[in-house]
Design an enzyme around this catalytic site. Structure first.
Site, PDB file in Angstrom:
ATOM      1  N   TYR A 145       0.829  -1.115   0.040  1.00 42.85           N
ATOM      2  CA  TYR A 145       0.106   0.033   0.032  1.00 42.85           C
ATOM      3  C   TYR A 145       0.990   1.479  -0.037  1.00 42.85           C
ATOM      4  O   TYR A 145       0.628   2.169  -0.389  1.00 42.85           O
ATOM      5  CB  TYR A 145      -0.758   0.110   1.253  1.00 42.85           C
ATOM      6  CG  TYR A 145      -2.308  -0.620   1.026  1.00 42.85           C
ATOM      7  CD1 TYR A 145      -2.376  -2.040   0.680  1.00 42.85           C
ATOM      8  CD2 TYR A 145      -3.506   0.189   1.326  1.00 42.85           C
ATOM      9  CE1 TYR A 145      -3.497  -2.402   0.499  1.00 42.85           C
ATOM     10  CE2 TYR A 145      -4.491  -0.266   1.356  1.00 42.85           C
ATOM     11  CZ  TYR A 145      -4.826  -1.858   0.867  1.00 42.85           C
ATOM     12  OH  TYR A 145      -6.156  -2.395   0.625  1.00 42.85           O
ATOM     13  N   LYS A 195       2.950 -15.489   2.554  1.00 39.57           N
ATOM     14  CA  LYS A 195       3.044 -16.278   1.345  1.00 39.57           C
ATOM     15  C   LYS A 195       4.632 -16.701   1.244  1.00 39.57           C
ATOM     16  O   LYS A 195       5.053 -16.078  -0.041  1.00 39.57           O
ATOM     17  CB  LYS A 195       2.505 -15.391   0.134  1.00 39.57           C
ATOM     18  CG  LYS A 195       2.504 -15.985  -1.282  1.00 39.57           C
ATOM     19  CD  LYS A 195       1.376 -17.067  -1.463  1.00 39.57           C
ATOM     20  CE  LYS A 195       1.445 -17.776  -2.659  1.00 39.57           C
ATOM     21  NZ  LYS A 195       0.443 -18.947  -2.819  1.00 39.57           N
ATOM     22  N   ASP A 227      -3.223 -18.271   0.424  1.00 42.88           N
ATOM     23  CA  ASP A 227      -4.473 -18.807  -0.285  1.00 42.88           C
ATOM     24  C   ASP A 227      -5.053 -19.861   0.804  1.00 42.88           C
ATOM     25  O   ASP A 227      -6.207 -19.913   0.674  1.00 42.88           O
ATOM     26  CB  ASP A 227      -3.901 -19.453  -1.250  1.00 42.88           C
ATOM     27  CG  ASP A 227      -2.661 -20.210  -1.280  1.00 42.88           C
ATOM     28  OD1 ASP A 227      -1.889 -20.001  -0.275  1.00 42.88           O
ATOM     29  OD2 ASP A 227      -2.162 -20.763  -2.120  1.00 42.88           O
ATOM     30  N   ASP A 251      -6.421  -6.784   4.147  1.00 43.71           N
ATOM     31  CA  ASP A 251      -7.375  -6.278   3.520  1.00 43.71           C
ATOM     32  C   ASP A 251      -8.537  -7.213   3.029  1.00 43.71           C
ATOM     33  O   ASP A 251      -9.688  -6.909   3.278  1.00 43.71           O
ATOM     34  CB  ASP A 251      -7.006  -5.305   2.422  1.00 43.71           C
ATOM     35  CG  ASP A 251      -8.057  -4.688   1.824  1.00 43.71           C
ATOM     36  OD1 ASP A 251      -8.900  -4.159   2.316  1.00 43.71           O
ATOM     37  OD2 ASP A 251      -8.071  -4.673   0.202  1.00 43.71           O
ATOM     38  N   ASP A 255     -12.191  -8.712   4.791  1.00 51.16           N
ATOM     39  CA  ASP A 255     -13.550  -8.678   4.152  1.00 51.16           C
ATOM     40  C   ASP A 255     -14.161 -10.146   4.256  1.00 51.16           C
ATOM     41  O   ASP A 255     -15.317 -10.278   4.448  1.00 51.16           O
ATOM     42  CB  ASP A 255     -13.393  -8.226   2.774  1.00 51.16           C
ATOM     43  CG  ASP A 255     -13.826  -6.506   2.632  1.00 51.16           C
ATOM     44  OD1 ASP A 255     -13.506  -5.835   3.901  1.00 51.16           O
ATOM     45  OD2 ASP A 255     -13.845  -6.144   1.570  1.00 51.16           O
TER      46      ASP A 255
HETATM   47  C1  IPM Z   1     -10.374  -0.926   4.247  1.00 48.50           C
HETATM   48  C2  IPM Z   1     -10.491  -0.373   2.835  1.00 48.50           C
HETATM   49  C3  IPM Z   1      -9.394   0.607   2.534  1.00 48.50           C
HETATM   50  C4  IPM Z   1      -8.375  -0.432   2.207  1.00 48.50           C
HETATM   51  C5  IPM Z   1      -9.714   1.264   1.086  1.00 48.50           C
HETATM   52  C6  IPM Z   1     -11.029   2.144   1.231  1.00 48.50           C
HETATM   53  C7  IPM Z   1      -8.438   2.280   0.980  1.00 48.50           C
HETATM   54  O1  IPM Z   1     -10.958  -1.282   1.741  1.00 48.50           O
HETATM   55  O2  IPM Z   1     -10.272  -0.263   4.963  1.00 48.50           O
HETATM   56  O3  IPM Z   1     -10.177  -2.153   4.058  1.00 48.50           O
HETATM   57  O4  IPM Z   1      -7.775  -0.892   1.167  1.00 48.50           O
HETATM   58  O5  IPM Z   1      -7.421  -0.253   3.317  1.00 48.50           O
HETATM   59 MG    MG Z   2     -10.989  -3.495   2.312  1.00 46.66          MG
END
Ligand code: IPM
Ligand code: MG
Length: 366
Positions: A145, A195, A227, A251, A255
């Site tokens: 990032y 990884k 993975d 990230d 999710d």
């Molecule tokens: C998160 C989001 C952010 C990230 C984006 C909005 C930049 O997806 O906080 O997970 O990738 O960190």
């Molecule tokens: Mg995210």
């Protein structure tokens, strides 16, 4: 943690549903202040799209100043279609990445807890997800990032892009320490995800994890390839307690972990700096499709306030009370649209906020 009698919270509502959900969370902060006798001042700032429109930048200097003199930050959400075509530095997300870096928020804690009464909200089988209670610790200020980015034309005329994935061992060590400390307070199991079969940065990650692990003989450390972890998360999520991983893997996996619970509208997060300072925000985004309709679920933001009270303000009892209030409201069957089985019975943002406040009002402080 040192107990103070006065705290300042920087509140950054942001875009989309941000302002609506944050308004309910601020009411919770005010009620906690009244009940505990602690003074909690709230200062508002702009971030994301609203800041681009008003100040010409997603992270105005003024916002950083407000956050730097605060004890903690509460953030709603950033982003929306309006700014999607903007160049990278003028996108709302740049505000989020900028504030993480500027405030040194290197440790992102994303708990995914399956609340009993919401088991049916998951797209996975109830027996697979009932009882899931895990937390993804994501390194938040390093890796791909923030590594150098380049765009250039190669000798053959083709366009080339680069994103550097870079970690210093000190960055790895500090996030591992946060994770070991956390694991120590939970089930004493830590899974470090990398990884290492392909990436050099992951091989360094694993080496540092092993070294730091020697300081925590009471915590069982294991390693998993990213993975494989993605697969295990949907196959048998209950095997996990604390997961630690680098920025981009975190990230993605966070999710995925969030969706196990089926109710991303319920999930809170903390992004911590060295010491007790932190930024707290719901995991869900700005949901532009429902913005302004008064139907967004404010509970993730309210639960983020709970995390703030515990981790940055040291007000553990207040944190417990806020969480308990949320669960009582859910146990009584109240739902916003995102988690309601019968959508016709769904409550609005303010109504849901009111129910939580009413529960919290019952809290008897010591
Ligand atoms: C998160 C989001 C952010 C990230 C984006 C909005 C930049 O997806 O906080 O997970 O990738 O960190
Ligand atoms: Mg995210």
């Amino acid at each position: 943690m040192e107990k103070k009698k006065q705290y300042t919270i920087a509140v950054l509502p942001g875009d989309g549903i941000g302002p609506e959900i944050v308004a309910e969370a601020v009411k919770v902060i005010e009620l906690v202040a009244r009940k505990t006798g602690v003074t909690i001042d709230v200062e508002y700032g702009r971030i994301g799209g609203i800041a681009i429109d008003t100040d010409g930048t997603p992270l105005p200097e003024q916002t950083l100043e407000i956050t730097k003199r605060a004890d903690a930050v509460l953030l709603g959400a950033v982003g929306g279609p309006k700014w999607d075509q903007n160049p990278g530095h003028l996108r709302p997300e740049a505000g989020l990445l900028g504030i993480r870096k500027a405030l040194g928020l290197f440790a992102n804690l994303r708990p995914a807890t399956m609340h009993e009464s919401l088991v049916d909200a998951s797209s996975l089988k109830p027996e697979a997800v009932a009882g899931v209670d895990l937390i993804v610790v994501r390194e938040l200020t390093g890796g791909i990032y923030f590594g150098e980015k380049k765009r250039y034309t190669a000798a053959d005329g083709g366009e080339v892009a680069e994103d550097l994935l870079i970690y210093h061992e000190a960055e790895i060590e500090r996030i591992l320490r946060v994770s070991f400390e956390l694991a120590r307070k939970r089930s004493k199991r830590l899974v470090s995800v990398d990884k290492a079969n392909v990436l050099e940065s992951s091989r360094l990650w694993r080496k540092v994890a092993e070294r730091v692990g020697a300081d925590y003989p009471d915590v069982e450390l294991s390693h998993m390839l990213v993975d494989s972890c993605a697969m295990q998360l949907v196959r048998a999520p209950k095997q996990f307690d604390v997961i630690v991983t680098e920025n981009m893997f975190g990230d993605i996996l966070s999710d995925q972990a969030a969706m196990l619970t089926g109710s991303i509208g319920m999930l809170a997060s903390a992004s911590l700096a060295e010491g007790s300072f932190g930024l707290y925000e719901p995991v869900h985004g700005s949901a532009p499709d429902i913005a302004g309709k008064g139907i967004a679920n404010p509970l993730a933001t309210i639960l983020s306030v709970g995390m703030m009270l515990r981790l940055s303000l040291g007000l553990d009892e207040a944190a417990d009370a806020v969480e308990k209030a949320v669960w009582s409201v859910l146990d009584a069957g109240h739902r916003t649209g995102d988690i309601a089985a019968d959508k016709s019975q769904a409550l609005g943002t303010v109504e849901m906020g009111k129910l939580v406040l009413a529960e919290l009002e019952k809290w008897e402080t010591a």
